[in-house]
Design a protein around this motif. Structure first.
Motif, mmCIF file in Angstrom:
data_model
loop_
_atom_site.group_PDB
_atom_site.id
_atom_site.type_symbol
_atom_site.label_atom_id
_atom_site.label_comp_id
_atom_site.label_asym_id
_atom_site.label_seq_id
_atom_site.Cartn_x
_atom_site.Cartn_y
_atom_site.Cartn_z
ATOM 1 N N PHE A 112 0.907 -0.970 0.183
ATOM 2 C CA PHE A 112 0.232 -0.348 -0.135
ATOM 3 C C PHE A 112 0.595 1.113 0.171
ATOM 4 C CE2 PHE A 112 -2.627 -3.726 1.918
ATOM 5 C CZ PHE A 112 -4.172 -2.574 1.196
ATOM 6 N N ASP A 113 1.897 1.217 -0.146
ATOM 7 C CA ASP A 113 3.286 2.108 -0.598
ATOM 8 C C ASP A 113 2.953 3.493 0.862
ATOM 9 O OD1 ASP A 113 5.103 4.326 -1.886
ATOM 10 O OD2 ASP A 113 3.733 5.020 -2.802
ATOM 11 N N LEU A 114 3.277 2.793 2.247
ATOM 12 C CA LEU A 114 3.055 3.087 3.732
ATOM 13 C C LEU A 114 4.099 3.122 4.051
ATOM 14 C CD1 LEU A 114 -0.061 1.399 4.839
ATOM 15 C CD2 LEU A 114 0.238 3.147 3.478
ATOM 16 N N PRO A 115 4.200 4.551 4.538
ATOM 17 C CA PRO A 115 5.632 4.509 6.064
ATOM 18 C C PRO A 115 5.262 3.544 6.883
ATOM 19 C CG PRO A 115 3.809 6.797 5.280
ATOM 20 C CD PRO A 115 3.819 5.833 4.769
ATOM 21 N N TYR A 116 6.776 3.326 7.355
ATOM 22 C CA TYR A 116 6.439 1.746 7.980
ATOM 23 C C TYR A 116 7.526 2.272 9.292
ATOM 24 C CZ TYR A 116 7.663 -2.544 9.849
ATOM 25 O OH TYR A 116 7.714 -3.803 10.430
ATOM 26 N N ALA A 117 6.787 2.360 10.424
ATOM 27 C CA ALA A 117 7.509 2.617 11.721
ATOM 28 C C ALA A 117 8.124 1.548 12.197
ATOM 29 C CB ALA A 117 6.943 3.487 12.528
ATOM 30 N N ILE A 118 9.068 0.662 13.540
ATOM 31 C CA ILE A 118 8.712 0.258 14.484
ATOM 32 C C ILE A 118 9.812 1.312 15.677
ATOM 33 C CG2 ILE A 118 10.560 -1.761 15.370
ATOM 34 C CD1 ILE A 118 10.720 -1.963 12.083
ATOM 35 N N VAL A 119 8.542 0.461 16.512
ATOM 36 C CA VAL A 119 8.928 1.127 18.409
ATOM 37 C C VAL A 119 9.915 -0.593 19.252
ATOM 38 C CG1 VAL A 119 8.195 2.303 20.360
ATOM 39 C CG2 VAL A 119 7.404 3.130 18.560
ATOM 40 N N GLU A 120 10.438 0.210 19.793
ATOM 41 C CA GLU A 120 11.363 -1.379 20.714
ATOM 42 C C GLU A 120 11.490 -2.409 19.389
ATOM 43 O OE1 GLU A 120 11.271 -4.004 24.852
ATOM 44 O OE2 GLU A 120 10.002 -2.401 23.861
ATOM 45 N N ALA A 121 12.868 -1.816 19.110
ATOM 46 C CA ALA A 121 13.634 -3.017 18.664
ATOM 47 C C ALA A 121 14.401 -3.189 18.624
ATOM 48 C CB ALA A 121 13.597 -1.810 16.723
ATOM 49 N N SER A 122 15.151 -4.315 18.810
ATOM 50 C CA SER A 122 16.527 -5.081 19.335
ATOM 51 C C SER A 122 17.541 -5.612 18.507
ATOM 52 C CB SER A 122 16.574 -5.210 20.993
ATOM 53 O OG SER A 122 15.677 -6.423 20.127
ATOM 54 N N ARG A 123 18.655 -5.778 18.907
ATOM 55 C CA ARG A 123 19.503 -6.954 17.683
ATOM 56 C C ARG A 123 20.405 -7.382 18.466
ATOM 57 N NH1 ARG A 123 23.560 -5.984 13.585
ATOM 58 N NH2 ARG A 123 23.010 -7.281 11.732
ATOM 59 N N ALA A 124 20.572 -8.615 18.476
ATOM 60 C CA ALA A 124 21.370 -9.265 19.147
ATOM 61 C C ALA A 124 22.306 -10.063 18.123
ATOM 62 C CB ALA A 124 20.622 -10.181 19.937
ATOM 63 N N PRO A 125 23.727 -9.642 17.089
ATOM 64 C CA PRO A 125 24.450 -10.135 16.275
ATOM 65 C C PRO A 125 24.722 -11.843 16.766
ATOM 66 C CG PRO A 125 24.977 -7.824 16.465
ATOM 67 C CD PRO A 125 24.570 -8.532 17.527
ATOM 68 N N LYS A 126 25.105 -12.117 18.095
ATOM 69 C CA LYS A 126 25.031 -13.488 17.791
ATOM 70 C C LYS A 126 24.123 -14.047 17.283
ATOM 71 C CE LYS A 126 23.462 -12.845 22.224
ATOM 72 N NZ LYS A 126 23.749 -14.118 24.398
ATOM 73 N N ARG A 127 22.985 -13.673 17.536
ATOM 74 C CA ARG A 127 22.044 -14.391 16.600
ATOM 75 C C ARG A 127 21.723 -14.721 15.218
ATOM 76 N NH1 ARG A 127 20.885 -17.973 21.355
ATOM 77 N NH2 ARG A 127 20.168 -16.520 23.124
ATOM 78 N N GLN A 128 23.540 -13.954 14.554
ATOM 79 C CA GLN A 128 23.326 -14.109 13.079
ATOM 80 C C GLN A 128 23.239 -15.520 12.660
ATOM 81 O OE1 GLN A 128 25.329 -10.755 11.961
ATOM 82 N NE2 GLN A 128 24.978 -11.086 9.941
ATOM 83 N N THR A 129 24.327 -16.328 13.151
ATOM 84 C CA THR A 129 23.622 -17.899 13.386
ATOM 85 C C THR A 129 23.530 -18.596 14.255
ATOM 86 O OG1 THR A 129 25.760 -18.328 14.175
ATOM 87 C CG2 THR A 129 25.471 -17.515 11.508
ATOM 88 N N GLY A 130 23.316 -19.853 13.723
ATOM 89 C CA GLY A 130 22.446 -20.992 14.940
ATOM 90 C C GLY A 130 20.909 -21.049 15.027
ATOM 91 N N ASP A 131 20.351 -21.667 16.014
ATOM 92 C CA ASP A 131 18.571 -21.914 15.517
ATOM 93 C C ASP A 131 17.882 -20.752 15.182
ATOM 94 O OD1 ASP A 131 19.686 -24.145 16.071
ATOM 95 O OD2 ASP A 131 18.618 -24.076 18.708
ATOM 96 N N TRP A 132 17.829 -19.493 15.452
ATOM 97 C CA TRP A 132 17.799 -18.143 15.755
ATOM 98 C C TRP A 132 18.188 -17.079 14.270
ATOM 99 C CZ3 TRP A 132 13.040 -17.741 18.046
ATOM 100 C CH2 TRP A 132 13.333 -18.914 18.985
ATOM 101 N N ALA A 133 18.606 -18.074 13.224
ATOM 102 C CA ALA A 133 19.429 -16.912 12.205
ATOM 103 C C ALA A 133 18.832 -16.751 11.066
ATOM 104 C CB ALA A 133 20.897 -18.197 11.062
ATOM 105 N N PHE A 134 16.689 -17.890 10.601
ATOM 106 C CA PHE A 134 16.204 -17.320 10.070
ATOM 107 C C PHE A 134 15.530 -16.231 11.188
ATOM 108 C CE2 PHE A 134 12.340 -17.655 7.685
ATOM 109 C CZ PHE A 134 12.033 -17.879 6.722
#
Length: 375
Positions: A105-127
């Motif tokens: 729908f060509d909408l602006p998209y915003a996220i509140v409370e985002a977090s990122r743990a680079p150690k999860r880039q591999t392993g069970d949570w990679a997807f």
């Protein structure tokens, strides 16, 4: 403005109370207080306790099917939001619905409370990690809930899109409960702890608290614990029954009244994102003794509205608490500063202003990106 909302971590009507559910509801309430029309686009919950490619791929497929259902409903009813807002996104709770609908729908998209743990880039949570990253890249504005998340998010989110949106609360019930002049703190200090009684980080917080209080067993104090859950028997066994009162889970009004009857909140805050109870206690005029975890130092001013110690450090927590137990007037000083701090920074009105700035940023960035794409 018409805002479509979803919370992939925990829907707003989830039956289990938590700080996450409360914060989501507060975000909607704050936006509505400014006249925005907020519609829950989907109650789909992407969060899973366990991770694997198979599990996450199935969640993705279900999420995209839900996005298609929502899109069809919008097209049939003629509803079109001005912005899509997602609350709380990370590798265990990616958002496929927001990006899909924002693109369609060509909408602006915003996220509140985002977090990122680079150690999860591999392993069970990679997807799930890759899916959360894809949403972060698509977003026109991303807000961390505390400064500790900024560095990891900055690796994937452009600076112009990234900000911190400090947590907030409806302070009114807690301010009202403590509106009358509180008696000056005196020994034995009336301590208070508030937390769900479940396995994992909450149980560990209770264990650290019990160990710290044990180091202060020769100092007068009394502790009230508010909370309930499957680990209640184990939690109760940690504390001396003659110096501890257990009140179970309480509704907001009753909880506010209890804050007003106590001198100090004590909570180790193991792995806490920020701890909504730390905001509530300060609004009611209580100083805080807590662990220096993630976003806690963003809402508790060390040495001014509370005393913070390294996460999980029993001796340091006991030392900080001992300072106040030995000088009860310090509890009054911390509590007065805490109440003022909440009034200045963390009210519903302050949160609404920060949210409004975030969605305006999302609109501007989306327009800029669209203009660049067509240039």
């Amino acid at each position: 403005m018409k805002i479509a909302f979803t919370a992939p971590m925990k829907p707003l009507d989830h039956p289990v109370p938590s700080g996450d559910r409360t914060m989501g509801r507060l975000i909607v309430r704050a936006l509505e207080s400014l006249g925005h029309e907020v519609t829950v686009a989907s109650r789909f919950r992407a969060w899973r306790k366990d991770g694997s490619d198979t599990i996450q791929q199935q969640v993705r497929d279900n999420a995209l099917a839900e996005a298609e259902r929502v899109a069809s409903d919008w097209e049939q009813t003629g509803y079109r939001p001005d912005l899509f807002l997602t609350y709380h996104l990370y590798h265990k709770a990616p958002d496929w619905i927001g990006p899909a609908l924002a693109d369609r729908f060509d909408l602006p998209y915003a996220i509140v409370e985002a977090s990122r743990a680079p150690k999860r880039q591999t392993g069970d949570w990679a997807f799930g990690f890759a899916a959360a990253d894809a949403a972060l890249k698509r977003a026109d504005a991303v807000a961390a809930i505390h400064n500790a998340d900024l560095e990891c998010l900055a690796a994937i989110v452009p600076h112009r899109n990234l900000s911190v949106l400090l947590p907030f609360l409806d302070a009114a019930p807690f301010l009202a409960a403590s509106a009358d002049a509180k008696p000056l703190a005196a020994a034995p200090l009336k301590l208070m702890a508030v937390g769900m009684m479940r396995d994992g980080d909450k149980q560990r917080s209770y264990e650290v608290l019990a160990a710290a209080l044990n180091e202060l067993r020769d100092t007068p104090w009394h502790l009230t614990i508010i909370g309930d859950g499957p680990m209640r028997a184990q939690v109760e066994a940690l504390f001396p029954p003659d110096r501890t009162t257990f009140l179970g889970a309480l509704e907001q009004d009753a909880l506010a009244a209890q804050y007003a009857r106590h001198d100090l909140l004590v909570w180790p805050a193991i792995r806490e994102a920020f701890g909504l109870v730390l905001l509530e206690a300060q609004a009611a005029g209580l100083g805080v003794i807590a662990g220096d975890t993630f976003g806690v130092p963003d809402i508790v001013l060390d040495g001014e509205t509370g005393l913070l110690s390294p996460e999980g450090d029993v001796g340091a927590l006991a030392a900080n608490l001992g300072k106040v137990l030995g000088t009860p007037s310090l509890a009054d000083e911390l509590g007065a500063a805490a109440r003022e701090h909440i009034l200045n920074v963390h009210t519903l009105e302050a949160g609404a202003a920060r949210l409004n700035a975030l969605i305006e940023k999302a609109k501007r960035n989306h327009l800029t990106a669209r203009t660049s794409d067509t240039a």
